[in-house]
Design a protein around this motif. Structure first.
Motif, short mmCIF file in Angstrom:
data_model
loop_
_atom_site.label_atom_id
_atom_site.label_comp_id
_atom_site.label_asym_id
_atom_site.label_seq_id
_atom_site.Cartn_x
_atom_site.Cartn_y
_atom_site.Cartn_z
N PRO A 260 0.83 -1.22 0.00
CA PRO A 260 0.00 0.00 0.00
C PRO A 260 0.85 1.26 0.00
O PRO A 260 1.80 1.38 0.78
N GLY A 261 0.55 2.18 -0.89
CA GLY A 261 1.25 3.45 -0.93
C GLY A 261 2.62 3.41 -1.57
O GLY A 261 3.33 4.42 -1.58
N ALA A 262 3.02 2.25 -2.14
CA ALA A 262 4.35 2.14 -2.72
C ALA A 262 4.47 2.94 -4.01
O ALA A 262 5.55 3.36 -4.38
N THR A 263 3.36 3.14 -4.69
CA THR A 263 3.39 3.92 -5.92
C THR A 263 3.00 5.37 -5.65
O THR A 263 2.30 5.66 -4.68
N THR A 264 3.44 6.25 -6.50
CA THR A 264 3.11 7.67 -6.36
C THR A 264 2.33 8.16 -7.59
O THR A 264 2.38 9.34 -7.93
#
Length: 576
Positions: A260-264
């Motif tokens: 979760p949240g690893a991509t921007t």
């Protein structure tokens, strides 16, 4: 009785394959001491005795005779029933069937469904999007906060003069919807409603239930804390200027198998829709009357919810048929959006549900008139796109509209399920029709159970609640696959759900308390399932999003069903 059975055990149980355990389908979480206890052995075999042994297999505590062979309507499976309801002594046991083997171990205990009840509700904690999951509460599934969603863009499809394309909004919080990292108002509507309805229907039980979440030490019941976490996000999806509600908050495309949240990648709010707006109107109105009793714990929340509900209703009145059509939007706007649609082309049931909630909360005539116009629409077991029965539940629960026809209609629906139960191979309401096996079939089973508990609450006829318990048995192992479909429960449970956090976290067991989708002969994911018959079309593989994804709207009726059975166990005589 306790009969030494060493020789019986040797004759029946040793040198048999482990797969024999899957042939004996039963509720792996266990049974209430004074409640029904059924198991089903699959495959052709002669009738004869069965034995219930202590877990160490040293003693026999019950002997019975297998029932007649029954052919399933939903596959080539045949079953024989083992009924050991007369066993009332608490303990841990296995079922032994000569020529087949032994079952997974199971307990007989008071509060038999409380572990599943706690796990299913806490499952939502692991789906929270923008807060860190601390080791004290999440154990090995701890992780940093996921998507903050404090700088979300207005997609071109949602743009207007006041909020043009690219406007930056804050919309933090809420649950990840399913196996992906996006958040959808329509699916949140039925999910939050169901948690709040569980509280309304079984308040004494939930007032004291603690699940081990960060809020467990406060003065709100944990089920309300959890529902509120997502409700606060839903409120951020409402345009404060006009009351309309954005359909979803999403990436343009699904994330890969990342944490979760690893991509921007950019996140967007996408087109306002009538369905999403009415869903918020309904849930906010329901929340307004519930949180009105918690002004000290949540000051001003009830008033805020009431205002949001009325504003949403007024927007929908001005925009009565703004339907979400993703393919059409992608022909007009960029970037194209390819995540879950939750498109609903028929919103009369949403109008009815919202009117029911608003009338029950406000008693204003305009909402009564709106619900009366739609009160005769057909009802069915709910899903995110069919919510008419949610309005029935509310009207019947509160007595806001005294119409005997509402009760009669609900009971006719429930009776149809109960009457079909005796003809099914696993003696469950689920599977009474091949049509039960759809994408999210396990939610069908759980929502059938919710309907049956509503029928019990209206009549106090035990047959409805016991049929609901049969469906809970189905979800926890009494089914043709032999799987317990709730992660972290039972001995042979779903291990590889289509759920990005479970796949990416490096922890072998999946995030617990999540209900897998269940058998789905549609097999839209094109994974090789091994079985294609309706009740067997299930694959415990993360690639199988059509049978093994998880979703907030599937967990919600599981929460209701587990908690409802627990709350009613003494009324039903399940526990002495």
């Amino acid at each position: 009785m306790r009969i030494h059975c060493f020789h019986v055990m040797l004759a029946c149980c040793l040198s048999l394959p482990a797969a024999a355990q899957e042939r004996i389908a039963l509720n792996q979480d266990g049974f209430y001491p004074a409640g029904p206890k059924l198991a089903f052995v699959t495959g052709h075999l002669p009738g004869g005795p069965f034995y219930v042994l202590t877990e160490n297999r040293a003693d026999t505590v019950f002997k019975g005779t297998l029932g007649p062979e029954t052919a399933s309507r939903n596959s080539s499976t045949v079953t024989r029933r083992a009924d050991f309801s007369a066993l009332r002594q608490a303990g841990r046991y296995v079922l032994s069937i000569p020529g087949v083997g032994v079952s997974y171990a199971f307990p007989v205990r008071a509060h038999a469904m409380e572990p599943a009840s706690i796990a299913a509700l806490k499952g939502y904690y692991y789906l929270r999007s923008n807060m860190p999951l601390e080791v004290a509460y999440a154990g090995p599934w701890q992780r940093p906060a996921g998507h903050p969603d404090t700088a979300v863009l207005v997609h071109a499809s949602a743009a207007d003069a006041r909020r043009p394309e690219g406007t930056v909004l804050a919309s933090p919080g809420g649950w990840y919807d399913a196996g992906d990292y996006n958040k959808y108002v329509v699916n949140s509507g039925i999910s939050v409603y169901t948690l709040l309805a569980a509280y309304e229907d079984f308040k004494p039980y939930y007032d004291t239930l603690r699940t081990g979440i960060p809020e467990s030490s406060n003065h709100l019941p944990d089920i309300l804390d959890e529902a509120l976490y997502n409700l606060r996000w839903m409120l951020t999806m409402q345009d404060p200027q006009d009351g309309g509600v954005y359909h979803k908050l999403t990436n343009a495309a699904f994330d890969g198998w990342v944490k979760p949240g690893a991509t921007t990648l950019p996140r967007y709010v996408v087109q306002k829709s009538t369905a999403a707006t009415l869903d918020l109107a309904a849930v906010a109105a329901q929340a307004a009357r519930i949180f009105g009793a918690f002004e000290k714990e949540a000051p001003g929340l009830a008033d805020s919810c009431r205002r949001a509900a009325i504003a949403a209703w007024n927007w929908a009145q001005a925009h009565p048929a703004v339907l979400y059509d993703q393919d059409a939007l992608n022909k007009r706007f960029a970037p194209p959006i390819s995540t879950g649609t939750y498109g609903d082309n028929h919103v009369e049931d949403e109008w009815f549900w919202a009117a029911c909630e608003l009338y029950t909360t406000t008693k204003e005539k305009v909402y009564r008139q709106a619900l009366e116009k739609r009160i005769s629409l057909p009802v069915s077991v709910p899903d995110w796109g069919h919510v008419q029965l949610l309005g029935y539940y509310t009207l019947l629960r509160t007595g806001a509209v005294g119409r005997p026809a509402l009760k009669d209609s609900l009971l006719r629906l429930a009776d149809g399920y109960v009457n079909a139960l005796q003809h099914t191979a696993f003696a469950t309401v689920m599977g009474g029709s091949t049509k039960d096996f759809v994408w999210g079939s396990n939610a069908v089973a759980a929502n059938q159970g919710m309907l049956l508990l509503a029928a019990y609450r209206l009549t106090h006829a035990p047959r409805y609640a016991l049929a609901a318990l049969d469906n809970l048995d189905y979800l926890l192992g009494r089914n043709a696959t032999g799987y317990c479909f709730v992660t972290g429960q039972g001995s042979f449970a779903t291990m590889h759900p289509h759920h990005r956090p479970s796949v990416s976290d490096g922890v072998v067991p999946p995030v617990p308390g999540l209900l897998a989708g269940g058998p789905n002969p549609g097999m839209q994911d094109h994974v090789h399932y091994g079985h294609t018959a309706p009740e067997l079309a299930y694959m415990d593989d993360a690639a199988s999003y059509a049978s093994n994804e998880i979703a907030i709207n599937w967990n919600a009726p599981l929460v209701y069903l587990c908690g409802g059975i627990e709350a009613l166990q003494r009324d039903l005589g399940l526990a002495r």
